[in-house]
Every structure is written in structure tokens, then in C-alpha cells.
Design a protein around this motif. Structure first.
Motif, mmCIF file in Angstrom:
data_model
loop_
_atom_site.group_PDB
_atom_site.id
_atom_site.type_symbol
_atom_site.label_atom_id
_atom_site.label_comp_id
_atom_site.label_asym_id
_atom_site.label_seq_id
_atom_site.Cartn_x
_atom_site.Cartn_y
_atom_site.Cartn_z
ATOM 1 N N VAL A 5 0.978 -1.258 0.458
ATOM 2 C CA VAL A 5 -0.003 -0.315 -0.114
ATOM 3 C C VAL A 5 1.126 1.177 0.043
ATOM 4 O O VAL A 5 0.622 2.388 -0.552
ATOM 5 C CB VAL A 5 -0.902 0.244 1.077
ATOM 6 C CG1 VAL A 5 -1.637 1.625 1.321
ATOM 7 C CG2 VAL A 5 -1.468 -1.565 0.920
ATOM 8 N N GLY A 8 2.558 1.715 -3.753
ATOM 9 C CA GLY A 8 1.405 0.861 -5.095
ATOM 10 C C GLY A 8 1.751 0.808 -5.894
ATOM 11 O O GLY A 8 1.783 0.658 -6.976
ATOM 12 N N GLU A 290 -4.657 -1.440 -1.885
ATOM 13 C CA GLU A 290 -5.174 -0.525 -2.422
ATOM 14 C C GLU A 290 -6.438 0.115 -1.522
ATOM 15 O O GLU A 290 -7.167 0.882 -0.787
ATOM 16 C CB GLU A 290 -4.690 0.242 -3.298
ATOM 17 C CG GLU A 290 -3.184 0.113 -3.217
ATOM 18 C CD GLU A 290 -2.797 1.164 -4.838
ATOM 19 O OE1 GLU A 290 -2.080 1.580 -4.819
ATOM 20 O OE2 GLU A 290 -3.841 1.237 -5.586
#
Length: 466
Positions: A5, A8, A290
């Protein structure tokens, strides 16, 4: 926050880069292999055409030699037995003799013809023509005047030759290949014809295509220029000259490459698709991570951080302040009379007001500031590396924006104000729960004092002093 995340965007760029690089490498490898095989194929075609051209030229030379031999053979016969004319026995003898001689010539026929005395003089040099897929050479020799009838007797010699048959392993090289030929016997005008290849077989065809070889092309040397085979052959003794020029070589190179490399291309395609599938799965995993992270850390209505994520980020900011020694401020915000909005206009209008308030906060705050919805109409703002004066100025800008704009709900405009409690971090002993509690108490004081105002540490102290 997980590594996927946090990075990303970088990971997606890396995945796209790997996919593009692999596809580029595959294209370059396939293209290089195709051009290499096409070059070998064109060279093989050129070698085959050179061999065929030399053999065809030698056959034409052999035919011309046979035609030129006829006058020499006839010169030794004394046929003018009666004052310069030919009697019928001499004519019969000539006919039989020519039939016997033609057996020694390849694909040759000879006959004695009677031409009118007033006819055109018979040509001496062989004439070239293409008839029914064969190359024919025809020559005439004037034997003299016949004693009976007063006609001229002419010996016609005709030879035919078919295009050479290719060796069995070679037909695929010359499939649908066309070789243009310009053949010039001595001082005669050049005759143009084509040699068309069909598998193992080839045939002569008439052609009106006129061309000349490059000036730098030496007789006997083959040249491949602009993808075309070109060659000039000359017989100095007889003056025979032949120019060969093909259609572009390797015209079916792509189909041939696909046909002979089907397995290899299928393997490359399979590996590419498998890799792209893996990379696509990685992209899906990154996007899914995400989205899950956003669902777990963001408020679904306003898109701001939720309470859990806000507390984690606020704790990280306090730890950063401990390391750097730079302070920060915390604001607790509450929309004034929010329940009245829901009761008067409905919960849809309440959602519009919450979204409007979040947009106002985004417009006032900096990119590095932390903004979160703690629940209901309560919001939290954390201002890194900001003192109390700077935080107060930000609060007043927010109040000004709220006073000069309103939330739109259908045809109605809903005025929005808020109360704010502002406190500054006081050092090592000031932990996060104490900060939030103090900001909440200051917010409560702002509501008690009439709402639509900001109460901070300094103003609260001044009020207590008074």
C-alpha cells in the motif's frame, strides 16, 4: 501500512515496466530472427536464380550454335545442278537430309518451304519467340530458286526448349517467383519474356517489361539490389546477351517464417501470456490491497481518514515530533446544530453537509496536514510543525470560508458553521490521549460560549484569568 500500500504507485510502475520490457525483448528477438531467416531465404533464392539463369543461357547458346551450323553444313553440298536452279530430286534430297540432321538437334524441326519469288528476303539470323510456354528459335536459309515453278526454296530450322525443372528440394524457394529476361541475339533488338516458377515446374511467358541492368553490374556477376536479383550474361563469340531481373525476393517470407517457426512462436506467445497473466495478477493484488486499505482507513462518506487511522497517524506524528523537537497542534471540530439539519431537511441533506464541510477543510488545509472524521459530525485536524498562532489563523480561514459559502441541497442553501477546540503539543510528557482530551474540552467550551468560534489554550487561559 503495508509495503504494497505504501509503495503501490511505484510497484505498479515497476510491473508495467517489466511487462513492457519483456514484450519489447520478445518483439526484438522475433524481428531479428525473422530478418535473419528472410536474408537466408533471399540469398538462397538468388543462388537458385543464378544457377537457373546460367543453365538457361547455356541452353540458348546451344540452340544458336545449332542454327549457325546449318549454313556451314549446306555450303559443302552442290545442289545447283542445272544452271543455278534446284531440280525436284535435289529438293527431295534436301528434305530428307534436313530430317536426318534435325535428329541431332535438341527439340529441333527442319523443313524446306517454297517462298514466292516476290516475297520478302528470308532472314538469316534466328528469331526468338515464346509460344505455349516454350522458348522457340527460328532461322531461315535461302537455298535458291526451284527449277519448276520459279519459287524460292527456304530451309526453316526451329528449336524449342522448355524452362528447366528445379531439383526436388528447391521448389519451395522459387514458389510464385517471376524472373524477367531480356535476350538479345547479336545485333537484333532485345526480346523480353518471363520465366514463371510453379513449384518444381517453370514456364516461359511473353512479356513487354523493358529494363536495363545497373551500370555497375559486371557480366557473369549476380547482384541483389533493393531485394531483386539481377544478372547479365554475355557470349563474346556470338554476341548473345541476356539480362535477368527478378521480382522482389522473399515476398512470402512472413508466411514462410510463421509456418516454419510455428512451435517456437507459440512457445514465446505462451510464455508472454503467462508472464502477462502473472503481472496482471500482481496489479490486481496491488489494487485490491489499496482498496482494502482505503476501506479500512477512510470514511466512506467524506473520504477522510476514519477514527482508527487518525489515531495511528497522530501517534506517528507525535513520535516524529519527539525525534525532531518540532511541535504540532490538534483541533477538534464539530458542526453546529447538525441534528437540526437532519431534522429539517433529512439525512440526505446531512450527508451533503458533511461532504461540503470535508471539502472546505481540504481547501483550507495543507497537503501534509492530517484530516479525519472521528464520527458523526465530529472531525479531527492535526497540523505538523505548526504553532498555536498558525493553527489559530487556519481556524479563522475555515470559519471565513464557511461564512461566505453554503451547502447546496437541491434548490436550497444550508448555512454551516462549526466550533473548534485548539491545543498545542506540550512536550515529552504530553501523550496523545491527553492531547485529544484537552482539545475536546476546549471544543466543549466553544459550544458553551455560543458556538461558531475557536477556543484554544491561550484564550481558555485568558478566560479563566478573567
Amino acid at each position: 501500512m503495508s509495503l504494497v500500500v505504501k509503495h503501490g504507485k511505484l510497484l505498479r510502475g515497476l510491473v508495467y515496466g517489466v511487462a513492457a520490457l519483456f514484450c519489447l525483448i520478445g518483439v526484438v528477438v522475433v524481428e531479428d530472427q525473422f530478418h535473419r531467416q528472410l536474408g537466408v531465404f533471399q540469398d538462397s533464392q538468388a543462388a537458385l536464380l543464378r544457377q537457373h539463369s546460367v543453365a538457361a543461357f547455356e541452353r540458348v547458346q546451344e540452340q544458336l550454335d545449332g542454327h549457325r551450323l546449318q549454313p556451314a553444313l549446306l555450303s559443302g553440298l552442290e545442289l545447283n545442278l542445272n544452271g543455278g536452279c534446284l531440280e525436284e530430286p535435289a529438293r527431295v534430297f534436301l528434305q530428307g537430309w534436313t530430317q536426318l540432321r534435325s535428329q541431332g538437334l535438341r527439340a529441333a524441326t527442319q523443313r524446306v518451304q517454297a517462298w514466292p519469288e516476290s516475297g520478302i528476303a528470308s532472314p538469316q539470323a534466328p528469331r526468338l519467340s515464346v509460344v505455349d510456354g516454350t522458348l522457340q528459335l527460328t532461322s531461315h536459309i535461302d537455298l535458291g530458286r526451284a527449277c519448276a515453278g520459279g519459287e524460292r526454296l527456304v530451309l526453316e530450322t526451329r528449336t524449342e526448349s522448355h524452362a528447366l525443372t528445379l531439383a526436388r528440394p528447391m521448389p519451395s524457394l522459387a514458389a510464385d517467383l517471376v524472373l524477367h529476361v531480356a535476350l538479345q541475339p547479336g545485333a537484333q533488338p532485345a526480346q523480353f519474356f518471363d520465366i514463371v516458377f510453379h513449384g518444381e515446374q517453370a514456364e516461359y511467358r511473353p512479356s513487354a517489361t523493358a529494363f536495363t541492368p545497373p551500370a555497375e553490374l559486371e557480366p557473369g556477376l549476380a547482384l541483389v539490389s533493393e531485394g531483386r536479383f539481377q544478372m547479365v550474361l554475355v557470349d563474346e563469340a556470338t554476341g548473345l546477351r541476356a539480362v535477368y531481373r527478378s521480382e522482389p525476393l522473399g515476398q512470402d517470407g512472413l508466411q514462410r517464417y510463421l509456418r516454419f517457426n510455428a512451435r517456437e512462436l507459440a512457445l514465446i506467445l505462451g510464455i508472454t501470456l503467462a508472464l502477462l497473466g502473472v503481472l496482471g495478477f500482481l496489479l490486481h493484488t496491488i489494487g485490491l490491497s489499496e482498496r482494502l486499505h482505503r476501506l479500512s482507513t477512510r470514511d466512506f462518506l467524506t473520504g477522510l481518514y476514519n477514527r482508527r487511522a487518525a489515531l495511528e497517524l497522530a501517534g506517528a506524528e507525535r513520535a516524529r515530533a519527539l525525534r525532531s523537537g518540532r511541535g504540532f497542534c490538534v483541533l477538534q471540530l464539530d458542526i453546529d446544530h447538525f441534528k437540526r439539519v437532519n431534522d429539517s431537511f433529512g439525512h440526505d441533506a446531512g450527508d451533503i453537509v458533511l461532504q461540503f464541510f470535508a471539502e472546505c477543510l481540504r481547501g483550507v488545509l495543507r497537503e501534509q496536514d492530517l484530516l479525519a472524521r472521528m464520527g458523526g459530525e465530529e472531525f479531527l485536524v492535526l497540523l505538523p510543525e505548526t504553532d498555536l498562532l498558525g493553527a489559530r489563523q487556519m481556524a479563522e480561514r475555515l470559519r471565513y470560508v464557511l461564512h461566505t459559502t453554503a451547502a447546496s441541497y437541491g434548490q436550497q442553501h444550508i448555512a454551516v458553521t462549526c466550533s473548534l477546540g485548539l491545543t498545542a503539543w506540550r512536550g515529552v510528557d504530553d501523550d496523545l490521549p491527553a492531547l485529544l482530551k484537552r482539545a475536546d474540552q476546549l471544543l466543549y467550551q466553544a459550544k458553551q460560549q455560543g458556538r461558531d468560534r475557536c477556543v484554544d489554550d491561550q484564550s481558555a487561559a485568558d478566560t479563566r484569568a478573567v
